[in-house]
Design an enzyme around this catalytic site. Sequence first.
Site, PDB file in Angstrom:
ATOM      1  N   GLY A  74       0.842  -1.191   0.000  1.00 38.27           N
ATOM      2  CA  GLY A  74       0.000   0.000   0.000  1.00 38.27           C
ATOM      3  C   GLY A  74       0.877   1.240   0.000  1.00 38.27           C
ATOM      4  O   GLY A  74       2.007   1.209   0.489  1.00 38.27           O
ATOM      5  N   GLN A  97       2.795  10.038   1.268  1.00 43.28           N
ATOM      6  CA  GLN A  97       4.099   9.393   1.405  1.00 43.28           C
ATOM      7  C   GLN A  97       5.053   9.760   0.265  1.00 43.28           C
ATOM      8  O   GLN A  97       6.251   9.530   0.373  1.00 43.28           O
ATOM      9  CB  GLN A  97       3.953   7.872   1.464  1.00 43.28           C
ATOM     10  CG  GLN A  97       3.310   7.382   2.740  1.00 43.28           C
ATOM     11  CD  GLN A  97       3.189   5.877   2.721  1.00 43.28           C
ATOM     12  OE1 GLN A  97       2.227   5.331   2.204  1.00 43.28           O
ATOM     13  NE2 GLN A  97       4.186   5.211   3.270  1.00 43.28           N
ATOM     14  N   CYS A 138       5.811   0.013   7.438  1.00 45.82           N
ATOM     15  CA  CYS A 138       5.458   1.161   6.613  1.00 45.82           C
ATOM     16  C   CYS A 138       6.668   1.558   5.774  1.00 45.82           C
ATOM     17  O   CYS A 138       7.792   1.579   6.274  1.00 45.82           O
ATOM     18  CB  CYS A 138       5.040   2.314   7.527  1.00 45.82           C
ATOM     19  SG  CYS A 138       4.582   3.811   6.640  1.00 45.82           S
ATOM     20  N   LEU A 139       6.423   1.883   4.514  1.00 45.86           N
ATOM     21  CA  LEU A 139       7.517   2.286   3.626  1.00 45.86           C
ATOM     22  C   LEU A 139       8.172   3.594   4.093  1.00 45.86           C
ATOM     23  O   LEU A 139       9.313   3.859   3.746  1.00 45.86           O
ATOM     24  CB  LEU A 139       7.008   2.417   2.185  1.00 45.86           C
ATOM     25  CG  LEU A 139       6.476   1.119   1.561  1.00 45.86           C
ATOM     26  CD1 LEU A 139       5.913   1.389   0.174  1.00 45.86           C
ATOM     27  CD2 LEU A 139       7.546   0.053   1.518  1.00 45.86           C
ATOM     28  N   HIS A 182      -4.591   1.432   7.320  1.00 46.68           N
ATOM     29  CA  HIS A 182      -3.239   1.994   7.452  1.00 46.68           C
ATOM     30  C   HIS A 182      -3.054   3.136   6.435  1.00 46.68           C
ATOM     31  O   HIS A 182      -2.556   4.207   6.779  1.00 46.68           O
ATOM     32  CB  HIS A 182      -2.224   0.868   7.219  1.00 46.68           C
ATOM     33  CG  HIS A 182      -0.792   1.285   7.235  1.00 46.68           C
ATOM     34  ND1 HIS A 182       0.075   0.928   8.243  1.00 46.68           N
ATOM     35  CD2 HIS A 182      -0.051   2.028   6.358  1.00 46.68           C
ATOM     36  CE1 HIS A 182       1.277   1.431   7.980  1.00 46.68           C
ATOM     37  NE2 HIS A 182       1.226   2.096   6.839  1.00 46.68           N
ATOM     38  N   GLU A 183      -3.459   2.904   5.184  1.00 48.29           N
ATOM     39  CA  GLU A 183      -3.280   3.920   4.141  1.00 48.29           C
ATOM     40  C   GLU A 183      -4.191   5.126   4.366  1.00 48.29           C
ATOM     41  O   GLU A 183      -3.773   6.269   4.156  1.00 48.29           O
ATOM     42  CB  GLU A 183      -3.498   3.320   2.746  1.00 48.29           C
ATOM     43  CG  GLU A 183      -2.514   2.223   2.364  1.00 48.29           C
ATOM     44  CD  GLU A 183      -1.050   2.561   2.609  1.00 48.29           C
ATOM     45  OE1 GLU A 183      -0.653   3.736   2.448  1.00 48.29           O
ATOM     46  OE2 GLU A 183      -0.298   1.647   2.986  1.00 48.29           O
ATOM     47  N   HIS A 209      -2.730   7.476   6.751  1.00 44.72           N
ATOM     48  CA  HIS A 209      -1.736   8.383   6.143  1.00 44.72           C
ATOM     49  C   HIS A 209      -2.401   9.652   5.613  1.00 44.72           C
ATOM     50  O   HIS A 209      -1.814  10.734   5.667  1.00 44.72           O
ATOM     51  CB  HIS A 209      -0.993   7.702   4.985  1.00 44.72           C
ATOM     52  CG  HIS A 209       0.175   6.887   5.398  1.00 44.72           C
ATOM     53  ND1 HIS A 209       1.276   7.412   6.030  1.00 44.72           N
ATOM     54  CD2 HIS A 209       0.420   5.555   5.260  1.00 44.72           C
ATOM     55  CE1 HIS A 209       2.153   6.448   6.266  1.00 44.72           C
ATOM     56  NE2 HIS A 209       1.651   5.314   5.816  1.00 44.72           N
TER      57      HIS A 209
END
Length: 177
Positions: free
Chosen positions: A50, A55, A97-98, A139-140, A143
């Site tokens: 995701g 991000q 997380c990225l 989660h996304e 963000h």
Amino acid sequence: MSDTSLLPILLVPDARLRAKARPVGPGDTETVRALAPRMLATMYKAPGIGLAAPQIGELLRLVVVDLQPDEKPEPYVMINPEIVAASTELSSREEGCLSLPNQYAEVTRPAEIKVRWLDLEGAKREMQADGLLATCIQHEIDHLNGVLFVDHLSALKRNMLLRKLAKELKAQARDSE
């Protein structure tokens, strides 16, 4: 897709990760159509499941998600996603997380959600999700609201993770000099 079309992923403590993204409007159509495939390519390359527009420094309510069931791409591009229902039953799973590379922790969220969004054609979509897909979508969407998965942890756990990340990033910077 070439590596030149990949987008740089912001890392904590970049302030843009804490900003609230604005809704995608009619004037954003071209931007979103150009961003979505690049976001997917960036997410696959990372590798991740995701990625939210904040991000990559775009404060738009846009996320891409793909769990790649059976190792085949099955991407969702969600414009202005919103959770319209969530189960009272909770589920815990390890999240990463990225924007916080190599940091993982158990996070508890609703086990099942109903999410509504617009697709790239502007059509309204809705879906029930559970398991990893529900976790990933929540989660996304977090963000988009300037919330990171570490915000769901105790202050002690969050601070430990963030200190560990800062130390790793400092070491990487030193190694690349």
